[in-house]
Design a protein around this motif. Structure first.
Motif, PDB file in Angstrom:
ATOM      1  N   THR A 224       1.486  10.151   3.029  1.00  0.00           N
ATOM      2  CA  THR A 224       0.115   9.762   3.331  1.00  0.00           C
ATOM      3  C   THR A 224       0.031   8.245   3.310  1.00  0.00           C
ATOM      4  N   LEU A 225      -0.653   7.657   4.304  1.00  0.00           N
ATOM      5  CA  LEU A 225      -0.732   6.204   4.378  1.00  0.00           C
ATOM      6  C   LEU A 225      -1.980   5.744   5.090  1.00  0.00           C
ATOM      7  N   THR A 226      -2.283   4.471   4.904  1.00  0.00           N
ATOM      8  CA  THR A 226      -3.341   3.799   5.650  1.00  0.00           C
ATOM      9  C   THR A 226      -3.135   2.304   5.557  1.00  0.00           C
ATOM     10  N   HIS A 227      -3.909   1.566   6.355  1.00  0.00           N
ATOM     11  CA  HIS A 227      -3.897   0.106   6.307  1.00  0.00           C
ATOM     12  C   HIS A 227      -5.230  -0.368   5.736  1.00  0.00           C
TER      13      HIS A 227
ATOM     14  N   VAL B 295     -11.089  -0.773   4.430  1.00  0.00           N
ATOM     15  CA  VAL B 295     -10.151   0.226   4.938  1.00  0.00           C
ATOM     16  C   VAL B 295     -10.118   0.052   6.454  1.00  0.00           C
ATOM     17  N   LEU B 296      -8.938  -0.236   7.015  1.00  0.00           N
ATOM     18  CA  LEU B 296      -8.813  -0.548   8.441  1.00  0.00           C
ATOM     19  C   LEU B 296      -8.490   0.653   9.314  1.00  0.00           C
ATOM     20  N   ALA B 297      -7.950   1.708   8.728  1.00  0.00           N
ATOM     21  CA  ALA B 297      -7.530   2.866   9.520  1.00  0.00           C
ATOM     22  C   ALA B 297      -7.758   4.125   8.702  1.00  0.00           C
ATOM     23  N   PRO B 298      -8.012   5.238   9.379  1.00  0.00           N
ATOM     24  CA  PRO B 298      -8.162   6.491   8.639  1.00  0.00           C
ATOM     25  C   PRO B 298      -6.853   6.868   7.938  1.00  0.00           C
ATOM     26  N   LEU B 299      -6.965   7.573   6.823  1.00  0.00           N
ATOM     27  CA  LEU B 299      -5.771   8.079   6.144  1.00  0.00           C
ATOM     28  C   LEU B 299      -5.019   8.977   7.107  1.00  0.00           C
TER      29      LEU B 299
ATOM     30  N   GLY C 168      -9.015 -11.000   4.616  1.00  0.00           N
ATOM     31  CA  GLY C 168      -8.625 -10.441   5.907  1.00  0.00           C
ATOM     32  C   GLY C 168      -7.150 -10.145   6.058  1.00  0.00           C
ATOM     33  N   ASN C 169      -6.363 -10.313   5.003  1.00  0.00           N
ATOM     34  CA  ASN C 169      -4.937 -10.005   5.081  1.00  0.00           C
ATOM     35  C   ASN C 169      -4.726  -8.497   5.131  1.00  0.00           C
ATOM     36  N   ARG C 170      -3.910  -8.066   6.069  1.00  0.00           N
ATOM     37  CA  ARG C 170      -3.638  -6.651   6.288  1.00  0.00           C
ATOM     38  C   ARG C 170      -2.432  -6.213   5.470  1.00  0.00           C
ATOM     39  N   PHE C 171      -2.524  -5.023   4.866  1.00  0.00           N
ATOM     40  CA  PHE C 171      -1.409  -4.423   4.143  1.00  0.00           C
ATOM     41  C   PHE C 171      -1.586  -2.922   4.182  1.00  0.00           C
ATOM     42  N   GLY C 172      -0.550  -2.212   3.761  1.00  0.00           N
ATOM     43  CA  GLY C 172      -0.619  -0.760   3.752  1.00  0.00           C
ATOM     44  C   GLY C 172      -0.418  -0.196   2.367  1.00  0.00           C
ATOM     45  N   VAL C 173      -0.936   1.006   2.171  1.00  0.00           N
ATOM     46  CA  VAL C 173      -0.660   1.779   0.969  1.00  0.00           C
ATOM     47  C   VAL C 173      -0.145   3.138   1.415  1.00  0.00           C
ATOM     48  N   PHE C 174       0.754   3.707   0.606  1.00  0.00           N
ATOM     49  CA  PHE C 174       1.274   5.031   0.945  1.00  0.00           C
ATOM     50  C   PHE C 174       1.555   5.820  -0.318  1.00  0.00           C
ATOM     51  N   ALA C 175       1.544   7.122  -0.175  1.00  0.00           N
ATOM     52  CA  ALA C 175       1.915   8.028  -1.256  1.00  0.00           C
ATOM     53  C   ALA C 175       2.990   8.958  -0.737  1.00  0.00           C
ATOM     54  N   ALA C 176       3.998   9.165  -1.567  1.00  0.00           N
ATOM     55  CA  ALA C 176       5.096  10.060  -1.215  1.00  0.00           C
ATOM     56  C   ALA C 176       4.585  11.486  -1.099  1.00  0.00           C
ATOM     57  N   PRO C 177       5.284  12.321  -0.341  1.00  0.00           N
ATOM     58  CA  PRO C 177       4.905  13.720  -0.262  1.00  0.00           C
ATOM     59  C   PRO C 177       5.026  14.380  -1.634  1.00  0.00           C
ATOM     60  N   PRO C 178       4.239  15.414  -1.875  1.00  0.00           N
ATOM     61  CA  PRO C 178       4.392  16.136  -3.138  1.00  0.00           C
ATOM     62  C   PRO C 178       5.831  16.647  -3.284  1.00  0.00           C
ATOM     63  N   ALA C 179       6.280  16.759  -4.519  1.00  0.00           N
ATOM     64  CA  ALA C 179       7.662  17.188  -4.798  1.00  0.00           C
ATOM     65  C   ALA C 179       7.951  18.574  -4.240  1.00  0.00           C
ATOM     66  N   ASP C 180       6.938  19.415  -4.150  1.00  0.00           N
ATOM     67  CA  ASP C 180       7.160  20.783  -3.653  1.00  0.00           C
ATOM     68  C   ASP C 180       7.025  20.887  -2.144  1.00  0.00           C
ATOM     69  N   ALA C 181       6.827  19.752  -1.455  1.00  0.00           N
ATOM     70  CA  ALA C 181       6.659  19.784   0.007  1.00  0.00           C
ATOM     71  C   ALA C 181       7.999  19.852   0.709  1.00  0.00           C
TER      72      ALA C 181
END
Length: 126
Positions: free
Chosen positions: A104-107, A92-96, A113-126
């Motif tokens: 929500t995302l992080t790298h 994990v390269l960066a804090p959430l 050593g290849n860098r990539f990101g993951v993300f989650a969409a906001p909750p539907a009720d947000a």
């Protein structure tokens, strides 16, 4: 925002360790690969998931160029994806981070050593 999980539109990972890199992404996201290159120039394309949305490839660099990766994967739970990545040998390269809109995302980095990101969409009720 789409509710697709563990999908990207397109990506390419260039690596001098293609077997380990492919295993990593299979362990973390369940992706399968099919060879479309040659023995001299391996180009392993990700087989589309049930929704057909995953399009990308792992390209063997043969150590001639630097390892690289640029993409974001949409996941259901960013923290869980981080745990899975670390269990599979990643970092994990960066804090959430959560944006004001609730994304929500992080790298992360795979074992090569290849860098990539993951993300989650906001909750539907947000």
């Amino acid at each position: 925002m789409s509710t697709i999980s563990n999908a990207v539109t397109w990506f390419e990972v260039g690596t001098d360790r293609p077997v380990e890199t492919e295993r990593f992404y299979a362990d973390v996201f369940g992706w399968a690969f099919a060879e479309e290159g040659t023995p001299e120039a391996s180009y392993r394309v990700v087989e589309p998931g049930p929704d057909g949305s995953i399009q990308g490839a792992v390209r063997a660099t043969g150590g001639v160029g630097p390892n690289y990766a640029v993409f974001y994967v949409q996941v259901v739970d960013v923290a869980e994806s981080c745990r899975q990545a670390e269990a599979a040998g990643g970092t994990v390269l960066a804090p959430l981070t959560t944006t004001p809109a609730g994304l929500t995302l992080t790298h992360l980095a795979d074992p090569a050593g290849n860098r990539f990101g993951v993300f989650a969409a906001p909750p539907a009720d947000a």
